[in-house]
Each structure stands twice: as C-alpha cells, then as structure tokens.
Design a protein around this motif. Sequence first.
Motif, PDB file in Angstrom:
ATOM      1  N   LYS A 184       0.845  -1.183   0.000  1.00 27.07           N
ATOM      2  CA  LYS A 184       0.000   0.000   0.000  1.00 27.07           C
ATOM      3  C   LYS A 184       0.886   1.241   0.000  1.00 27.07           C
ATOM      4  O   LYS A 184       1.964   1.255   0.591  1.00 27.07           O
ATOM      5  N   ILE A 236      -3.899  -9.043   3.347  1.00 28.36           N
ATOM      6  CA  ILE A 236      -4.524  -8.706   2.068  1.00 28.36           C
ATOM      7  C   ILE A 236      -5.906  -8.121   2.279  1.00 28.36           C
ATOM      8  O   ILE A 236      -6.322  -7.196   1.578  1.00 28.36           O
ATOM      9  N   SER A 237      -6.650  -8.628   3.264  1.00 27.99           N
ATOM     10  CA  SER A 237      -7.983  -8.081   3.557  1.00 27.99           C
ATOM     11  C   SER A 237      -7.895  -6.643   4.018  1.00 27.99           C
ATOM     12  O   SER A 237      -8.798  -5.842   3.764  1.00 27.99           O
ATOM     13  N   ASP A 239      -5.825  -4.547   2.865  1.00 27.02           N
ATOM     14  CA  ASP A 239      -5.268  -3.784   1.734  1.00 27.02           C
ATOM     15  C   ASP A 239      -3.886  -3.232   2.037  1.00 27.02           C
ATOM     16  O   ASP A 239      -3.528  -2.124   1.610  1.00 27.02           O
ATOM     17  N   LEU A 240      -3.082  -4.005   2.779  1.00 26.30           N
ATOM     18  CA  LEU A 240      -1.723  -3.571   3.081  1.00 26.30           C
ATOM     19  C   LEU A 240      -0.724  -4.074   2.045  1.00 26.30           C
ATOM     20  O   LEU A 240       0.315  -3.444   1.829  1.00 26.30           O
ATOM     21  N   SER A 242      -0.365  -7.088  -1.626  1.00 26.60           N
ATOM     22  CA  SER A 242      -1.079  -7.974  -2.555  1.00 26.60           C
ATOM     23  C   SER A 242      -0.689  -9.438  -2.396  1.00 26.60           C
ATOM     24  O   SER A 242      -1.409 -10.327  -2.835  1.00 26.60           O
ATOM     25  N   GLN A 275      -9.993 -16.136   0.383  1.00 23.63           N
ATOM     26  CA  GLN A 275      -9.879 -15.079  -0.609  1.00 23.63           C
ATOM     27  C   GLN A 275     -10.166 -15.610  -2.000  1.00 23.63           C
ATOM     28  O   GLN A 275     -10.755 -14.930  -2.832  1.00 23.63           O
TER      29      GLN A 275
END
Length: 355
Positions: A184, A236-237, A239-240, A242, A275
């Motif tokens: 991110k 990943i959840s 958004d830090l 990929s 995911q």
Amino acid sequence: MIITCDCQRKKEEVRCNARAGVPIPSGRQTSLKCDDECARLARNKVLAEALRIPDGHTDDHVPYSTETLKMYLEDVPWAHKQEEIFRLFAADDEEKRFRFDPMKSRQRQFLHSLAEDFGFDTESVDPEPHRHIVLFKTPRFVSAPMKTLAQSARIRRAQLNVAAPVAAVVKEPEYNGFILRGLKFALTEDEISPVIKKAMPASTMDVYFLADEVALIPRGKIDLNAIQPTLSAAIISADLASSVLRSQLNMSGPEPKVLAVQTKSTPASNGGWSQVAAGMKRTTLVPAAPVGQKSVFTVLGTKTAERKREKEANEKMLRKVRKEEEVVVDDWEAEVDNEKADEPEPESSAVTMEQ
C-alpha cells in the motif's frame, strides 16, 4: 540338502530323506544339468584366460562418440525418443530407409552423429524450414549398440565433465520469514503491527522495511506453512499488500538480506482459500419443485406474461380506434356538399296564399 550343476552356477535345495542304514534310491536326483548360460560363461572364461583379462574386469567400452554424448545431455528426453526410433529401425530387417520430420540444425547434427555410431548413412534434404534427415542402412551396419546412451553417459561422465542424467531433486530453501509485495502507498509499521497481532496473537514478528518490500521475521521457532494462510488473509484483507510470500533471509547484517523467495504463488500466499472463494462468481440455486407440482417461479412467470400480452392487445385496439376517428378529408368543399345533399328537404307548406 543343496545340489548344483558341474560349473557350480546353478543351485537348488532339495529334501534329503536319508536314513542310517538305508541306501540312496537309484533314480534320485543328485545334481543339476548345465544350461546355455553356463556354456556361455565357460566360453568367456576361456577367452579371458587367453587374452589375460583379470576376473575383476568390467566392460567400460562406450560405443558412442564424445560429441554424440554431449549433444545427448543437452536434451535428454528428446534424445531418448530419437534413440528409440534408431533401435526400432535397426531391428526391422525389411526397413531400409526412414525419414524424420523437419527439425532444427542442432537436432539434425545429433542425428548425423548418432547414425555414424550405429553404422547408418544420413542425408539432409529440402531447404529450410523444411529441411529434414533421411536415414539409410548400409553394408557396414551390423546391429544396434548394446549399451544405451544413458549407460554410456554414466561411464563417460568424468570425461564429459557433466553428471549423467539422474532424477533432479530440488531442495526447498530453509525459509525463515515472509516478504510482503505489492505494498500500500505510504505504508507504515503502525498499520502492519495491529493486523499481525490480531492474526497471530500468540506470536511476535519483527518488521523491516526494504526497498520496495517489507520483511517479517518471527521471533522463535514457528511453522511458516501453517501460519501463512491466516497471515496473508489478514494482510490482504486490510489492503496492506497484494501477496505474502515465504522467504529465506540473511540476518547477519544491519538489515535482512533476501536470499530466496517462494517462487510459486499459492492460495496461501494470496490470502488463503477464503480469498479465492470470495473472488468466485456465486451461483444461486433454485430448489426443484416436486413431481406433478409447478414451481412458484414458473407460476409467477406465467401470470406476468399473460398480463403483458393482454396489455399489448388493449393498446393495439385503442390505437386502431383513434386512427379511424382521425381520418383527414382531402377536399372539404366536396365533403360539405355531400353532407347537404344527404340532409332531408323541408316539407312544402300547405297554406295557399291568396292573390
């Protein structure tokens, strides 16, 4: 007891059944008969003695040239297939010529060299890219070599300066941490630490910011394979990053140095199976109606279609009536005269006027 043949090669265990004071029956087998293999070994022994070859001698003769073996090791699976074609061609007495498919120059060079070792003749025909090789049997051909290319490569591996082809065993690196990629923008340690603590409350990790990656080093012994799905799903959840990949890190310097990274992306490195399932298209299942009973969806759909058809019929009829009412007359004067002619004439007065 054990009985043998005269050369001692064949041995067989039989029941004795001997008793004191009882003579051995006359028809009882007491030895074995030598076979063709015994005769072959006897001839080889005589020949070795004549040539003064020691008993411990091993056959290390290689019937292939060094150039053939080097090209063989460049592409072992493909070369095995070509060797099989050569041996089938050599075993068929009726076949005198064999035509190969078009191939690259280096592959044709290997076939030329292998044909020379077999005692065949070769000829390259047609221009590129259709150039191919035709194989011919010649009087100097006797039989295919006894040793295969693989056996000969093992014997000559020291001269070839390469190892003979064996099943490759790939050892996985000893991973000791994780690498976060696809970070991110302006990511900070204050954002990462709470997510790690929530996903792994019983473990602690040190966070290191590298050039364009983040390294996570667990404190103490921990099973990275087991925690990777949970950790990657949490990161990943949020958004830090990929992906969360296992990695081998050198911790001898002031900051970690990446030695190896998990190359194959897996569901565990991309956020776990949850995911993967989240990204799949969901399918709504409609319960099947019992036999002999229409589904409620079918009934509702039928009624809606009937109402739509009735509405369209009414609108069509209304448009037709309006069209008939709105007829435009081209000659209005003639139409007025026609209307006057259609009106009844007034009755004549019965009163007679006197003059």
